[in-house]
Design a protein around this motif. Structure first.
Motif, mmCIF file in Angstrom:
data_model
loop_
_atom_site.group_PDB
_atom_site.id
_atom_site.type_symbol
_atom_site.label_atom_id
_atom_site.label_comp_id
_atom_site.label_asym_id
_atom_site.label_seq_id
_atom_site.Cartn_x
_atom_site.Cartn_y
_atom_site.Cartn_z
ATOM 1 N N THR A 49 67.498 95.012 -57.086
ATOM 2 C CA THR A 49 67.061 95.441 -55.571
ATOM 3 C C THR A 49 65.796 95.537 -55.117
ATOM 4 O O THR A 49 65.511 94.743 -53.945
ATOM 5 N N PHE A 50 64.850 95.758 -55.859
ATOM 6 C CA PHE A 50 63.654 95.912 -55.367
ATOM 7 C C PHE A 50 62.932 94.399 -55.233
ATOM 8 O O PHE A 50 61.813 94.072 -54.395
ATOM 9 N N ARG A 51 63.387 93.451 -56.127
ATOM 10 C CA ARG A 51 62.697 92.118 -56.459
ATOM 11 C C ARG A 51 63.567 91.559 -54.890
ATOM 12 O O ARG A 51 62.998 90.774 -53.971
ATOM 13 N N LYS A 52 64.808 91.727 -54.590
ATOM 14 C CA LYS A 52 65.497 91.163 -53.253
ATOM 15 C C LYS A 52 64.869 91.914 -51.819
ATOM 16 O O LYS A 52 64.358 91.098 -50.963
ATOM 17 N N ILE A 53 64.316 93.281 -51.935
ATOM 18 C CA ILE A 53 63.486 93.741 -50.944
ATOM 19 C C ILE A 53 62.075 93.072 -50.427
ATOM 20 O O ILE A 53 61.879 92.679 -49.628
ATOM 21 N N ARG A 54 61.317 92.751 -51.964
ATOM 22 C CA ARG A 54 60.043 92.228 -51.926
ATOM 23 C C ARG A 54 60.330 90.898 -51.271
ATOM 24 O O ARG A 54 59.317 90.706 -50.256
ATOM 25 N N LYS A 55 61.344 90.207 -51.435
ATOM 26 C CA LYS A 55 61.417 88.920 -50.814
ATOM 27 C C LYS A 55 61.918 89.002 -49.384
ATOM 28 O O LYS A 55 61.413 88.110 -48.562
ATOM 29 N N SER A 126 63.282 104.400 -46.959
ATOM 30 C CA SER A 126 62.748 105.125 -48.183
ATOM 31 C C SER A 126 63.755 105.581 -49.014
ATOM 32 O O SER A 126 63.759 105.724 -50.010
ATOM 33 N N GLU A 127 64.639 106.415 -48.397
ATOM 34 C CA GLU A 127 65.669 107.050 -49.018
ATOM 35 C C GLU A 127 66.535 106.232 -49.908
ATOM 36 O O GLU A 127 66.957 106.631 -51.040
ATOM 37 N N TYR A 128 66.874 104.955 -49.073
ATOM 38 C CA TYR A 128 67.675 103.899 -50.088
ATOM 39 C C TYR A 128 66.667 103.379 -51.249
ATOM 40 O O TYR A 128 67.236 103.155 -52.355
ATOM 41 N N LEU A 129 65.598 103.050 -51.113
ATOM 42 C CA LEU A 129 64.852 102.724 -52.117
ATOM 43 C C LEU A 129 64.399 103.877 -53.407
ATOM 44 O O LEU A 129 64.749 103.520 -54.495
ATOM 45 N N GLY A 206 57.129 103.457 -53.999
ATOM 46 C CA GLY A 206 56.241 104.105 -53.135
ATOM 47 C C GLY A 206 55.533 102.989 -52.375
ATOM 48 O O GLY A 206 54.934 102.826 -51.311
ATOM 49 N N LYS A 207 55.323 101.767 -53.117
ATOM 50 C CA LYS A 207 54.295 100.417 -52.797
ATOM 51 C C LYS A 207 55.235 99.939 -51.614
ATOM 52 O O LYS A 207 54.596 99.300 -50.360
ATOM 53 N N LEU A 208 56.566 99.724 -51.758
ATOM 54 C CA LEU A 208 57.243 98.925 -50.588
ATOM 55 C C LEU A 208 57.230 100.027 -49.536
ATOM 56 O O LEU A 208 57.367 99.316 -48.418
ATOM 57 N N THR A 209 57.388 101.181 -49.710
ATOM 58 C CA THR A 209 57.423 102.059 -48.383
ATOM 59 C C THR A 209 56.181 102.052 -47.749
ATOM 60 O O THR A 209 56.179 102.123 -46.628
#
Length: 241
Positions: A49-55, A126-129, A206-209
């Protein structure tokens, strides 16, 4: 008698220890193993999920700062489900368009509504992450104590065996001690990856947020300037002065 004792000791294996354990220790071991499986399921899901969101964030920033008009970008993004920065952008633009369609006159009130819309969307993202990260924290903190409970029960089994046989022969006490140590080991196997994964994934979330918060602040400043320009242009008397 000694040969039987040696035979019993030689048969001590992980599977035999589990099968010989009492019902309480078996439940503890099964619970810890289930927690370990759940931990790795969360880790794999969050990593993907995080890899997808970063992209998605990288792609959106590339398009947003490419010079494309906000109206065109809004039309293209509002036609499909949005997430991350796209969701924040769509929420702000939707409030922007609704306010001007209703004849907004106060730039302060409009700016507050837009910021509020972005804050709500940012909170939802943020809650989703951070979803299911609490499970990792719970497993990481509780698993060692659950394993310790199994250890205590296993040691009690050893003492009961000593009392029943009236001997401290290794063949008598070894299964109970090994059973106790196995419960402790499984507790650590479940807890250690959960703690490491929680710290790592919490930092990534936290970094993505923070990236989304930074975009929300920048976009708020852009809209603030445009609000001032649009409201001033709608007041021809003041513009002539």
């Amino acid at each position: 008698m000694e040969q039987a004792a040696l035979g019993a000791v030689s048969e001590v294996s992980l599977w035999s220890l589990f099968m010989q354990a009492g019902i309480v220790v078996k439940l503890v071991m099964l619970g810890l193993l289930s927690a370990s499986v759940w931990t790795w399921a969360i880790v794999i899901d969050k990593a993907v999920t995080f890899r997808k969101i970063r992209k998605q964030l990288d792609n959106f920033e590339q398009v947003f700062w490419s010079g494309q008009s906000l109206e065109e970008l809004y039309r293209s993004l509002s036609e499909r489900p949005a997430a991350g920065m796209s969701a924040i952008f769509v929420a702000a633009m939707r409030e922007w368009k609704k306010s001007f369609e209703r004849g907004a006159r106060s730039p302060i009130g409009l700016q507050m509504r837009i910021d509020r819309a972005m804050d709500v969307t940012l909170s939802r993202e943020s809650e989703y992450l951070e979803g299911r990260l609490g499970s990792l924290a719970t497993i990481g903190s509780a698993a060692p104590f659950v394993g310790l409970f199994g250890t205590v029960v296993g040691i009690m089994t050893s003492f009961q065996s000593i009392a029943g046989s009236k001997t401290t022969n290794l063949a008598v006490v070894a299964p109970g001690i090994a059973e106790a140590l196995l419960a402790t080991a499984i507790g650590l196997v479940a807890a250690i990856p959960a703690v490491i994964a929680y710290n790592k994934l919490s930092g990534d979330a936290g970094k993505l947020t923070s990236r989304m918060e930074g975009f929300a602040d920048e976009f708020s400043a852009i809209l603030s300037r445009q609000i001032d320009e649009k409201l001033q242009s709608s007041r021809p008397g003041q513009a002539a002065q």
